[in-house]
Design a protein around this motif. Structure first.
Motif, PDB file in Angstrom:
ATOM      1  N   VAL A   1       6.036  14.349  -4.612  1.00 42.69           N
ATOM      2  CA  VAL A   1       5.815  13.271  -5.721  1.00 42.69           C
ATOM      3  C   VAL A   1       5.668  12.009  -4.597  1.00 42.69           C
ATOM      4  O   VAL A   1       5.700  11.623  -3.540  1.00 42.69           O
ATOM      5  N   SER A   2       4.929  10.924  -5.493  1.00 45.85           N
ATOM      6  CA  SER A   2       4.866   9.800  -4.805  1.00 45.85           C
ATOM      7  C   SER A   2       5.087   8.582  -5.876  1.00 45.85           C
ATOM      8  O   SER A   2       4.686   8.749  -6.991  1.00 45.85           O
ATOM      9  N   ALA A   3       5.918   7.530  -5.632  1.00 45.47           N
ATOM     10  CA  ALA A   3       6.130   6.480  -6.263  1.00 45.47           C
ATOM     11  C   ALA A   3       5.077   5.325  -6.429  1.00 45.47           C
ATOM     12  O   ALA A   3       5.091   4.831  -5.128  1.00 45.47           O
ATOM     13  N   HIS A   4       4.760   5.024  -7.379  1.00 41.87           N
ATOM     14  CA  HIS A   4       3.903   3.845  -7.358  1.00 41.87           C
ATOM     15  C   HIS A   4       4.549   2.717  -8.134  1.00 41.87           C
ATOM     16  O   HIS A   4       4.550   2.659  -9.591  1.00 41.87           O
ATOM     17  N   VAL A   5       5.019   2.015  -7.301  1.00 45.29           N
ATOM     18  CA  VAL A   5       6.004   0.639  -7.763  1.00 45.29           C
ATOM     19  C   VAL A   5       5.120  -0.597  -7.582  1.00 45.29           C
ATOM     20  O   VAL A   5       4.842  -0.849  -6.394  1.00 45.29           O
ATOM     21  N   PHE A   6       5.062  -1.437  -8.425  1.00 44.86           N
ATOM     22  CA  PHE A   6       4.355  -2.596  -8.535  1.00 44.86           C
ATOM     23  C   PHE A   6       5.186  -3.704  -8.815  1.00 44.86           C
ATOM     24  O   PHE A   6       5.987  -3.632  -9.487  1.00 44.86           O
ATOM     25  N   ASP A   7       5.139  -5.054  -8.055  1.00 44.84           N
ATOM     26  CA  ASP A   7       5.831  -5.988  -8.335  1.00 44.84           C
ATOM     27  C   ASP A   7       5.171  -6.989  -9.602  1.00 44.84           C
ATOM     28  O   ASP A   7       4.026  -6.442  -9.828  1.00 44.84           O
TER      29      ASP A   7
END
Length: 167
Positions: free
Chosen positions: A24-30
Motif C-alpha cells: 500500500v501507499s498513502a497519498h496524503v496532501f496538505d
C-alpha cells in the motif's frame, strides 16, 4: 527497515529470488496541494508512506498502520487512487533480495497525530510540491505514479471522508 516475520519465513524457502508482494501507499496532501513523503533510513530515498500488506490484513488497515508507523499521523483512507505494478516496481535490496510490488494507492485524510519523521524506518517526513520533488532521490515506481497522484489531488484534497468536490 525490519523484515516482517512472514517475509522472513518466505525468504527461508525461496532465498533472494523475486517475490511479488502486495503493498500500500498513502497519498496524503496538505491544504496547499503538497504531498507527504518520507525519507527512508535505508538508502536515503524519498517515498510515500506505505509498505507490505501483512497476512490477514485489509489493505485499508495496512495503509493506516504504515502511515502511523512512518509519520506519526493518523489517517483515514478516502478512496483508492490507483493500483500499480510493472517493471518500475522491482526493488533489489543491498542483500540481493528482489521484490516486485503491486501497490494499492489510497488518498488519505489526516485525522490526528503529529508529523514525525524520525523512527526505525525513516529519518524525515515532510510535504513537497510536485515541482519541489523533481530533484529528490526517489524510486522509479514513485516517479511513475506522481503525475497521476497530483492530477487527482486538489489544492485542499482530501478534507474529510465522504465530502464531494463541491463541499
Amino acid at each position: 527497515m525490519p523484515m516482517s516475520p512472514y517475509l522472513r519465513a518466505l525468504r527461508e524457502h525461496v532465498g533472494s529470488m523475486r517475490l511479488l508482494l502486495p503493498s500500500v501507499s498513502a497519498h496524503v496532501f496538505d491544504g496547499d496541494g503538497r504531498m507527504l513523503l518520507v525519507r527512508q533510513r535505508d538508502g536515503g530515498i524519498w517515498s510515500t508512506p506505505g509498505g507490505m500488506i501483512e497476512p490477514d490484513e485489509r489493505p485499508a488497515d495496512a495503509v493506516v498502520r504504515e502511515t502511523w508507523e512512518e509519520t506519526g499521523l493518523r489517517v483515514a483512507p478516502v478512496r483508492v487512487s490507483g493500483v500499480y505494478g510493472g517493471p518500475e516496481f522491482v526493488v533489489t535490496y543491498p542483500n540481493g533480495d528482489e521484490t516486485q510490488y503491486v501497490i494499492i494507492a489510497f488518498e488519505c485524510a489526516v485525522t490526528g497525530g503529529e508529523l514525525q519523521g524520525e523512527n526505525d524506518e525513516t529519518t524525515e517526513a515532510r510535504f513537497w510540491s510536485h515541482a519541489e520533488m523533481a530533484d529528490l532521490p526517489m524510486p522509479p515506481w514513485l516517479r511513475a505514479i506522481l503525475p497521476e497522484a497530483f492530477a487527482r489531488s486538489g489544492p485542499a484534497f482530501p478534507t474529510c471522508p465522504g465530502e464531494d468536490e463541491n463541499g
